[in-house]
Design an enzyme around this catalytic site. Sequence first.
Site, PDB file in Angstrom:
ATOM      1  N   TYR A 132       1.738   7.573   3.763  1.00  7.75           N
ATOM      2  CA  TYR A 132       1.086   8.880   3.855  1.00  7.75           C
ATOM      3  C   TYR A 132       2.108   9.939   4.281  1.00  7.75           C
ATOM      4  CZ  TYR A 132      -3.258   6.223   3.646  1.00  7.75           C
ATOM      5  OH  TYR A 132      -4.278   5.386   3.255  1.00  7.75           O
ATOM      6  N   CYS A 163      -4.317   6.135  -5.624  1.00 11.26           N
ATOM      7  CA  CYS A 163      -4.227   6.280  -4.177  1.00 11.26           C
ATOM      8  C   CYS A 163      -4.110   4.922  -3.490  1.00 11.26           C
ATOM      9  CB  CYS A 163      -5.426   7.057  -3.641  1.00 11.26           C
ATOM     10  SG  CYS A 163      -7.025   6.375  -4.090  1.00 11.26           S
ATOM     11  N   SER A 169       2.709   3.780   7.360  1.00  9.86           N
ATOM     12  CA  SER A 169       4.167   3.725   7.452  1.00  9.86           C
ATOM     13  C   SER A 169       4.671   2.329   7.802  1.00  9.86           C
ATOM     14  CB  SER A 169       4.672   4.730   8.494  1.00  9.86           C
ATOM     15  OG  SER A 169       4.434   6.050   8.064  1.00  9.86           O
TER      16      SER A 169
END
Length: 260
Positions: A132, A163, A169
């Site tokens: 993101y 998506c 992360s």
Amino acid sequence: MTAGRDLQRDLRALGDVRAPTGLSGAVLARLGLGVAYATLDTVIGRVFVAYTPRGAVAVRRASSPRAFEADFQKTFGRAVRPAPAPPAWLARALASPGARRKLPVDLGGRSAFERAVLKKALDIPAGEVRSYAWVAREIGRPAAVRAVGSALGRNPVPLLIPCHRVVRSDGTISDFIFGPTAKRVLLRHEGVDPDALARLGREGVRYLGSDTTRIYCFPTCRAARRISAPHRVPFRSERQAATAGYRPCRLCRPALARPA
């Protein structure tokens, strides 16, 4: 006189004439104003896909056609009619991940920020994932990580705008409109190993470098996959990689390239 009365009766009856069922939808479709939908089988099961001549409008799962129609009306404020079969471009797009870059998608009603997020998701190749934070940085809004997640959560056409290729992360498989299990299925189908990503995340590994090229990448980058085990160098952060004298990959762009 009888003929005159019959004529008057017939003229009055014209007010009761009803258009054939489906005629209004067909006329709207011919004018490019209506929304049609069809069902398609995918790796995560049957989905309903709504579309206009401008492109795909919605991709959803539902228990029945009637449930999909009701959900579409509630979500988009528009009626939708069934079509016998989806257009060829739409069927190809759902069947082939590599054909989605130029897919017509109708994003009417989306904000400029949401459009930027969704279009950036299209840049992520099949078989790779990004974070993101990466999406936020790429669209010039590095502090808007949470807003990026919200925009992807409202993606009207998941599968078509991928998506599912955006994760946290640390590599953790995050939420998805069709659920995390469907997200894992889609990623595996494209060649990503979610368990391997999670394992790297637990070990604190965010990037992989090559000690021959002195370049570091996201672990799923096609360049990273070519690094043989003896030459693979794990990094916990961009700073660690830069301190070790490595530069970011130009393909997956794990960080902004610094001027030479």
